[in-house]
Structures are given as C-alpha cells and as structure tokens.
Design a protein around this motif. Structure first.
Motif, PDB file in Angstrom:
ATOM      1  N   GLU A 389       0.758  -1.261   0.223  1.00 27.93           N
ATOM      2  CA  GLU A 389      -0.078  -0.104  -0.063  1.00 27.93           C
ATOM      3  C   GLU A 389       0.937   1.172  -0.073  1.00 27.93           C
ATOM      4  OE1 GLU A 389      -3.847   2.070   2.679  1.00 27.93           O
ATOM      5  OE2 GLU A 389      -2.499   0.164   3.225  1.00 27.93           O
ATOM      6  N   LYS A 390       1.910   1.282   0.664  1.00 23.38           N
ATOM      7  CA  LYS A 390       2.648   2.696   0.759  1.00 23.38           C
ATOM      8  C   LYS A 390       3.314   3.153  -0.523  1.00 23.38           C
ATOM      9  CE  LYS A 390       7.142   0.404   1.916  1.00 23.38           C
ATOM     10  NZ  LYS A 390       8.421   0.304   3.020  1.00 23.38           N
ATOM     11  N   ASP A 391       3.854   2.112  -1.313  1.00 23.86           N
ATOM     12  CA  ASP A 391       4.105   2.233  -2.717  1.00 23.86           C
ATOM     13  C   ASP A 391       3.309   2.729  -3.623  1.00 23.86           C
ATOM     14  OD1 ASP A 391       6.605   1.409  -1.762  1.00 23.86           O
ATOM     15  OD2 ASP A 391       6.424  -0.765  -1.990  1.00 23.86           O
ATOM     16  N   ASN A 392       1.839   2.746  -3.181  1.00 22.74           N
ATOM     17  CA  ASN A 392       0.662   3.289  -4.111  1.00 22.74           C
ATOM     18  C   ASN A 392       0.193   4.556  -3.627  1.00 22.74           C
ATOM     19  OD1 ASN A 392       0.611   0.726  -5.501  1.00 22.74           O
ATOM     20  ND2 ASN A 392      -0.898   0.007  -4.369  1.00 22.74           N
ATOM     21  N   THR A 393       0.122   4.589  -2.403  1.00 21.50           N
ATOM     22  CA  THR A 393      -0.143   6.102  -1.947  1.00 21.50           C
ATOM     23  C   THR A 393       0.699   7.386  -1.988  1.00 21.50           C
ATOM     24  OG1 THR A 393       0.606   5.674   0.350  1.00 21.50           O
ATOM     25  CG2 THR A 393      -1.595   4.810   0.235  1.00 21.50           C
ATOM     26  N   LEU A 394       1.953   6.814  -2.074  1.00 21.99           N
ATOM     27  CA  LEU A 394       3.007   8.122  -2.560  1.00 21.99           C
ATOM     28  C   LEU A 394       2.693   8.624  -3.771  1.00 21.99           C
ATOM     29  CD1 LEU A 394       4.999   9.998  -1.260  1.00 21.99           C
ATOM     30  CD2 LEU A 394       6.955   8.273  -1.905  1.00 21.99           C
ATOM     31  N   ALA A 530      -4.001  -4.475  -9.879  1.00 21.97           N
ATOM     32  CA  ALA A 530      -3.098  -4.273 -11.047  1.00 21.97           C
ATOM     33  C   ALA A 530      -3.154  -2.670 -11.408  1.00 21.97           C
ATOM     34  CB  ALA A 530      -3.750  -5.210 -12.213  1.00 21.97           C
ATOM     35  N   ARG A 531      -4.641  -2.128 -11.256  1.00 16.47           N
ATOM     36  CA  ARG A 531      -4.969  -0.754 -11.525  1.00 16.47           C
ATOM     37  C   ARG A 531      -4.052   0.123 -10.663  1.00 16.47           C
ATOM     38  NH1 ARG A 531     -10.930   0.880 -12.139  1.00 16.47           N
ATOM     39  NH2 ARG A 531      -9.860   2.509 -13.813  1.00 16.47           N
ATOM     40  N   LEU A 532      -3.877  -0.381  -9.382  1.00 19.11           N
ATOM     41  CA  LEU A 532      -3.188   0.503  -8.496  1.00 19.11           C
ATOM     42  C   LEU A 532      -1.672   1.002  -9.026  1.00 19.11           C
ATOM     43  CD1 LEU A 532      -4.701  -0.475  -5.164  1.00 19.11           C
ATOM     44  CD2 LEU A 532      -4.639   1.925  -6.167  1.00 19.11           C
ATOM     45  N   GLN A 533      -1.253  -0.017  -9.720  1.00 20.88           N
ATOM     46  CA  GLN A 533       0.216  -0.187 -10.345  1.00 20.88           C
ATOM     47  C   GLN A 533       0.212   0.877 -11.226  1.00 20.88           C
ATOM     48  OE1 GLN A 533       2.812  -2.102  -8.413  1.00 20.88           O
ATOM     49  NE2 GLN A 533       1.174  -1.667  -7.079  1.00 20.88           N
ATOM     50  N   GLN A 535       0.527   4.120 -13.792  1.00 23.44           N
ATOM     51  CA  GLN A 535       0.738   5.294 -13.391  1.00 23.44           C
ATOM     52  C   GLN A 535      -0.566   6.183 -13.820  1.00 23.44           C
ATOM     53  OE1 GLN A 535       2.727   6.638 -11.313  1.00 23.44           O
ATOM     54  NE2 GLN A 535       2.396   8.762 -11.797  1.00 23.44           N
ATOM     55  N   THR A 536      -1.086   5.666 -14.830  1.00 21.71           N
ATOM     56  CA  THR A 536      -2.250   6.572 -15.501  1.00 21.71           C
ATOM     57  C   THR A 536      -3.390   6.584 -14.478  1.00 21.71           C
ATOM     58  OG1 THR A 536      -1.804   6.057 -17.753  1.00 21.71           O
ATOM     59  CG2 THR A 536      -3.901   6.869 -17.384  1.00 21.71           C
ATOM     60  N   PHE A 537      -3.787   5.264 -13.897  1.00 16.99           N
ATOM     61  CA  PHE A 537      -4.820   5.086 -13.028  1.00 16.99           C
ATOM     62  C   PHE A 537      -4.640   6.133 -11.809  1.00 16.99           C
ATOM     63  CE2 PHE A 537      -6.348   3.226  -8.893  1.00 16.99           C
ATOM     64  CZ  PHE A 537      -7.697   3.340  -9.353  1.00 16.99           C
ATOM     65  N   ARG A 538      -3.337   6.198 -11.266  1.00 15.06           N
ATOM     66  CA  ARG A 538      -2.738   6.773 -10.194  1.00 15.06           C
ATOM     67  C   ARG A 538      -2.990   8.533 -10.558  1.00 15.06           C
ATOM     68  NH1 ARG A 538       3.136   4.000  -8.937  1.00 15.06           N
ATOM     69  NH2 ARG A 538       2.301   1.998  -8.030  1.00 15.06           N
ATOM     70  N   GLU A 539      -2.601   8.812 -11.758  1.00 13.78           N
ATOM     71  CA  GLU A 539      -2.834  10.099 -11.877  1.00 13.78           C
ATOM     72  C   GLU A 539      -4.316  10.617 -12.090  1.00 13.78           C
ATOM     73  OE1 GLU A 539      -0.475  10.870 -15.392  1.00 13.78           O
ATOM     74  OE2 GLU A 539       1.359  10.739 -14.438  1.00 13.78           O
ATOM     75  N   ASN A 540      -5.125   9.457 -12.500  1.00 15.34           N
ATOM     76  CA  ASN A 540      -6.520   9.997 -12.741  1.00 15.34           C
ATOM     77  C   ASN A 540      -7.304   9.697 -11.324  1.00 15.34           C
ATOM     78  OD1 ASN A 540      -6.296   9.871 -15.681  1.00 15.34           O
ATOM     79  ND2 ASN A 540      -7.142   7.845 -15.920  1.00 15.34           N
ATOM     80  N   ALA A 541      -6.583   9.055 -10.327  1.00 16.62           N
ATOM     81  CA  ALA A 541      -7.227   9.265  -9.128  1.00 16.62           C
ATOM     82  C   ALA A 541      -7.054  10.535  -8.422  1.00 16.62           C
ATOM     83  CB  ALA A 541      -6.737   7.917  -8.255  1.00 16.62           C
ATOM     84  N   ALA A 542      -5.909  11.099  -8.609  1.00 15.79           N
ATOM     85  CA  ALA A 542      -5.176  12.280  -8.324  1.00 15.79           C
ATOM     86  C   ALA A 542      -6.066  13.474  -8.845  1.00 15.79           C
ATOM     87  CB  ALA A 542      -3.859  12.539  -8.414  1.00 15.79           C
ATOM     88  N   ALA A 543      -6.548  13.159 -10.229  1.00 18.47           N
ATOM     89  CA  ALA A 543      -7.341  14.327 -10.857  1.00 18.47           C
ATOM     90  C   ALA A 543      -8.876  14.377 -10.185  1.00 18.47           C
ATOM     91  CB  ALA A 543      -7.426  14.151 -12.099  1.00 18.47           C
ATOM     92  N   GLY A 544      -9.262  13.106  -9.954  1.00 21.93           N
ATOM     93  CA  GLY A 544     -10.672  13.157  -9.177  1.00 21.93           C
ATOM     94  C   GLY A 544     -10.434  13.700  -8.014  1.00 21.93           C
ATOM     95  N   ILE A 545      -9.403  13.545  -6.943  1.00 23.53           N
ATOM     96  CA  ILE A 545      -9.190  14.077  -5.937  1.00 23.53           C
ATOM     97  C   ILE A 545      -9.346  15.588  -5.916  1.00 23.53           C
ATOM     98  CG2 ILE A 545      -7.951  14.237  -3.519  1.00 23.53           C
ATOM     99  CD1 ILE A 545      -6.972  11.360  -4.161  1.00 23.53           C
ATOM    100  N   PHE A 546      -8.624  16.061  -6.854  1.00 22.01           N
ATOM    101  CA  PHE A 546      -8.327  17.423  -7.085  1.00 22.01           C
ATOM    102  C   PHE A 546      -9.729  18.229  -7.343  1.00 22.01           C
ATOM    103  CE2 PHE A 546      -8.269  20.626 -10.893  1.00 22.01           C
ATOM    104  CZ  PHE A 546      -7.974  21.626 -10.199  1.00 22.01           C
ATOM    105  N   ARG A 547     -10.427  17.542  -8.252  1.00 26.83           N
ATOM    106  CA  ARG A 547     -11.851  18.165  -8.666  1.00 26.83           C
ATOM    107  C   ARG A 547     -12.732  18.006  -7.483  1.00 26.83           C
ATOM    108  NH1 ARG A 547     -11.974  18.863 -14.192  1.00 26.83           N
ATOM    109  NH2 ARG A 547     -14.365  19.172 -14.012  1.00 26.83           N
ATOM    110  N   GLY A 548     -12.625  17.021  -6.721  1.00 21.67           N
ATOM    111  CA  GLY A 548     -13.579  17.002  -5.646  1.00 21.67           C
ATOM    112  C   GLY A 548     -13.259  18.175  -4.590  1.00 21.67           C
TER     113      GLY A 548
END
Length: 560
Positions: A389-394, A530-533, A535-548
């Motif tokens: 988990e720690k390698d995905n959240t950062l 697999a999705r959490l690994q 980078q596009t998914f990670r950046e999209n998740a970050a985009a969702g948090i920003f828009r929220g």
C-alpha cells in the motif's frame, strides 16, 4: 500559495500616494485568505470571496493590509485587481471588465443542464426553479453555467437575467407544487438529510407518487407514510408536462397529469382475479385477499406494519392455471457460463485532464495538506502480487501535489519519500499517527487529505470508500468534503461506489481542520491491485481528488 508580489514600477512609487489606487477586487475563484501577518505562514483569519471589493490600508513586501468581516489582516497583492476610484489615468486605458452575469431559473420543474448548446445535448443534471446561476458564456440562445461541479449549457428562454445593479435577485413567486415518482426498482431510501450519508428513515417503494416539498443539491424533500425526509433526485421522475428544454423533457403531445393526489387513474392498472374461489398466490401460499391487501400489492397503499415493507416478487397480470409437470426426461444440463473476464487491460486507463472547466489558479491562496498513508517501516496492506500500500499512496499524493500546485494552492505533505514522519526514539504505529496529526494541526492548512488503499479477506470485494469523523471539530465541513471527493473520484476512475462513511480513525478524530481519509481501491482485489500499479490510474485518481477539492470550495455546504 501566496508568493511575494513584484515591487511596483515607477508609476506606483511611494512618493505618489495621491495616484495610487485605494481599492482592489479579489480575483481567485476560491477566494483569498486574510492572514494575521504579511506572510503565507501567518494565521488565517478569514477567506474573502471572489469579486469582493476591499479597501487597501497599507502595503508591505507584496502584501496589502485590509479589513473584512470586522477583521483586519493582510492579503497577497498578486491575487488582487487594483481599482482607481478617482478615475485617473494611472491604470491602462481599457473598458471596465463587466461582472459575471447572473440569472434565475424560471422553469417550473427545473431546467436541464446539457453538455452542448442544443436540446439534443446529453443531460448532465437538472437545475431547480429559482436557483441563481452565473452565466459564463452565451451561444445561439443558450447560456453556459456551472451547477453541482458540472459545467454545461441551459436554454436562455427559461432564465431571467438579474440586473447588474441589483445586489439580490428579484423576489420569486412561490413555486408551483410538483410531483415525482420513484423509479428505483427496489425502492428508494428516505433519509433524514439531503446526503447519501444521511440516516435512513424508511424505504419508498418503486413507482410511488409523492409531492415534492423542497429541493436541495439534487435531493427532494417529501412526505411518505407519516415521515418527512429526503430522496435522491437521481431516482425520481417528475410527472408533470414541461417544454422540451425543461426538466424531464416531457413531450407536448403526452396527456396532462392529473394534479390531484395519486389515485387509481394515475397508476398503472393491474387486473387481478378476486372473485370468490379465485386463486391468488401470496408469498407462496393461496387464498382470497381483501381489498386492502390488493391495494398494498398494487402499490396504492402501504402496510402499517414495518416488517411488511419489504420487496416482494412482482405479481403477474393474470393468474394462469398451473400445468402438471411433464414426464419427459430432462435435457442435458447446460454448460456453465464462462467466468467474467477479470484480466486487467492497461490500455483501458485513459488519461484525464484534471483542469477541464476549472479556471486558472482556481485554488490560489489555499493550503492543502496531503497524507500518503503508511511508509517507512509500515508497508500498509499487501496485495496478491506482493505489492504494498505504501508504494501506491505516495505516487498518487505526488501526482495530486503537482495538480494542486498548478491550480495555485500551497501543498504540504506528511511524507515525500518512503519514510515515516515519526520522530520518536522508538517507532510505533501510534507515534506515526500522532506525528501526522501534529503536522496537520500546526500548519494552518485549509484541508487534510489522507490517501490509502483498502483490503479485505475476500479478494472479490472492491470499490472506493471515503471516511470522515463526527468527532472532528469541523465534521460538517469534513462530510461535505468527503461527498465532493467521492463523487469526483468515482466519476473518473469508475470504481464501485462504497459511499461516504463515518470512521473512528485517529488522524480524522484528532485533526482540527476539515479532514477525510480516502480508500481509493482494494489492493486485496487482483484486478484493482493491477490498476493501482498503473501510473495513468494513479494520475486519474489524483485528478478526481483535485476536482472534489475544487467542488468543496465552490459549492455551499448542505444544511441539515
């Protein structure tokens, strides 16, 4: 972020006080922080809304001293538009920039917000009658506006413009009562507050007609079975004729809806054989039923016994005589259907632009603290492929930091590498959590966002959950923030919506600012691992948090 403003040029030197503008207008969309001292580290006293005209009392190192809401403090000069009340020629000679126009929705049943300026455009959301909206652009009889974080177009025919001189919209006539019908097949929850996290009061069966008392942020207030509460507008069909561009797109040639309360004429007619000795099957048994029971079955009445208010199999339109079973040998059993394809395809992860329909520097003056969960000696949860988990959240937090910085925010982090913020001589999980809380409470941040991955013993469990704490002194703001982030994240990464939930979590209970903890996906689920690994998914998740986060700052907090 509030960087120093460059020193004024020759036209604004200290020796010419009579030509210096004495007023300025706040320009950031999310407002501008008023601080106790002329520094971005100064304690925040208040947030001055965009468009507010302020009087400048003093200037110091790129900051202006001003008074707002009976509090005197400092604002960053970079985010001000200076105004010269004397009308001198010190400012560039250009026409005055008009204020954003406003309008009031006049359509009795609300007005559709569409993705393009056409009645054939996809419906995004319904804006209720009498709602005040800002007009961003105009095209061919349509206005562009933003409502509930969605930007689109509405028909100008059903918008009453507010004169620019007026400080308030004209008084609206009382809205005509309107009725709705539940479209949820398994019933619709009636909640105590207009939010998915509101306490459930009862369930309104599918197809039930009711009168809408009030509307707030996509929720309808109704009365049902002696209870008054809120239902989600997403599962309500308005049963009143309107023009093509009004809510529900009703056709003009459809028959008018009876304005009287629900009756047999306003509900689908079902013919059931109730003659004496007629056979009616109820819950697997047979017998002759009363007219009251028939009304309950047809959805025209409701049992006064709560234990009876559950989902039953639908009754057939007619009762057919039961045929005796055939004596033939059964066919060979069908082969089981192949399992659903859960093979992960990285090409399905399509990058999302986080800044669509969001103005430049929309979060200027905001301070956001990001908390990538775990780190250092604490790996967090682990997936079937031995990922941690720690390698995905950062990486998600770092991607979010880049987006927030581009939007003008100042970003602080509890960790920026594989380490723990704990400074105690001996590491423990509790000391680690205490260190994160201490950082959050000492930095004068506006928000605290903790990013995690979920895990469960059953690898099939999946989805996204957002937690807030009722023990947090800013619990109302935290709940609003959780709802905004949940909507935006799920809208982008398309995970299963596990909702907003209260959580007894240390970092949420003990922070003194609005705080949420986001479980983006289940690392214990092979597909989501697999999705959490990716980078596009990670950046999209970050985009969702920003828009929220942007939605949190730009939409009012729902009232209880």
């Amino acid at each position: 972020m509030e960087p120093p403003r460059p020193s004024p040029g020759p036209s604004g030197t200290p020796g010419t006080p009579t030509t210096r503008p004495k007023q300025a207008e706040i320009t950031p969309a999310g407002g501008l922080n008023l601080r106790e001292s002329p520094s971005s580290s100064g304690a925040k006293l208040a947030t001055i809304p965009q468009g507010t005209l302020i009087t400048l009392l003093e200037e110091q190192a790129g900051w202006y001293k001003t008074t707002f809401a009976d509090q005197t403090g400092w604002v960053a000069a970079e985010y001000l538009t200076l105004v010269d009340p004397s009308g001198s020629d010190n400012q560039p000679d250009k026409p005055a920039e008009p204020k954003t126009r406003q309008g009031v929705i006049t359509a009795a049943n609300g007005l559709n917000l569409r993705d393009n300026p056409s009645s054939s455009g996809e419906k995004l959301v319904t804006i209720p009658k009498d709602a005040t909206i800002q007009i961003l652009a105009e095209q061919s009889g349509w206005y562009q506006t933003t409502y509930e974080t969605k930007t689109g177009w509405i028909s100008a025919e059903y918008v009453s413009l507010i004169p620019s001189e007026a400080s308030d919209p004209p008084p609206a006539s009382p809205p005509a009562p309107k009725k709705g019908k539940s479209t949820a097949a398994n019933g619709l929850n009636l909640r105590a507050t207009p939010a998915a996290a509101g306490e459930k009061i009862t369930t309104v069966p599918g197809g039930t007609l009711f009168e809408i008392i009030e509307e707030e942020n996509g929720w309808y207030k109704i009365s049902f079975d002696s209870h008054t509460g809120w239902v989600s507008g997403e599962y309500v069909e308005i049963v009143e004729n309107t023009d093509e561009d009004k809510a529900d797109d009703a056709k003009a040639d459809e028959p008018a809806v009876n304005p009287n309360p629900p009756s047999e004429e306003t509900l689908p007619e079902i013919t059931i054989d109730l003659s004496v000795n007629g056979t009616v099957y109820i819950l697997g048994g047979s017998g002759v039923i009363s007219s009251t029971a028939q009304s309950i079955i047809e959805g025209k009445a409701f049992s006064k016994y709560k234990e009876n208010l559950r989902d039953f199999p639908p009754l057939p339109a007619e009762i057919k005589k039961e045929e005796p079973p055939e004596e033939e040998e059964p066919d060979d059993p069908e082969e089981p259907a192949p399992p659903v394809d859960t093979e992960y395809d990285p090409s399905r992860e399509v990058p999302v632009d986080p800044f669509i329909d969001i103005p430049e520097y929309a979060l200027a003056g905001k301070v956001i603290m990001l908390d990538p969960g775990h780190g250092g000696p604490d790996p967090g949860a682990s997936g079937p492929s031995k990922t941690h988990e720690k390698d995905n959240t950062l990486p998600i937090a770092l991607a979010l930091k880049d987006i927030l910085t581009q939007a003008g925010a100042e970003v602080l982090m509890t960790r920026e590498d594989d380490s723990s913020p704990c400074t105690a001589s001996k590491y423990t999980e509790l000391e680690d959590l205490k260190a994160r809380v201490a950082l959050a409470n000492s930095c004068n941040a506006d928000l605290f966002i903790s990013i995690h991955n979920d895990a469960f013993t059953n690898p099939a469990v999946n989805g996204t959950t957002v937690f807030y704490s009722a023990a947090n002194p800013k619990n109302v703001e935290s709940l609003h923030l959780a709802g905004s982030i949940r909507t935006s994240v799920i809208d982008i990464i398309k995970t299963t919506d596990r909702g907003v939930k209260p959580g007894n979590l240390y970092v949420l209970n003990n922070t003194k600012i609005p705080a949420i903890l986001l479980e983006i996906a289940f690392i214990s689920n092979p597909y989501e691992e697999a999705r959490l690994q990716n980078q596009t998914f990670r950046e999209n998740a970050a985009a969702g948090i920003f828009r929220g986060i942007y939605a949190y700052f730009t939409t009012p907090i729902p009232k209880d």
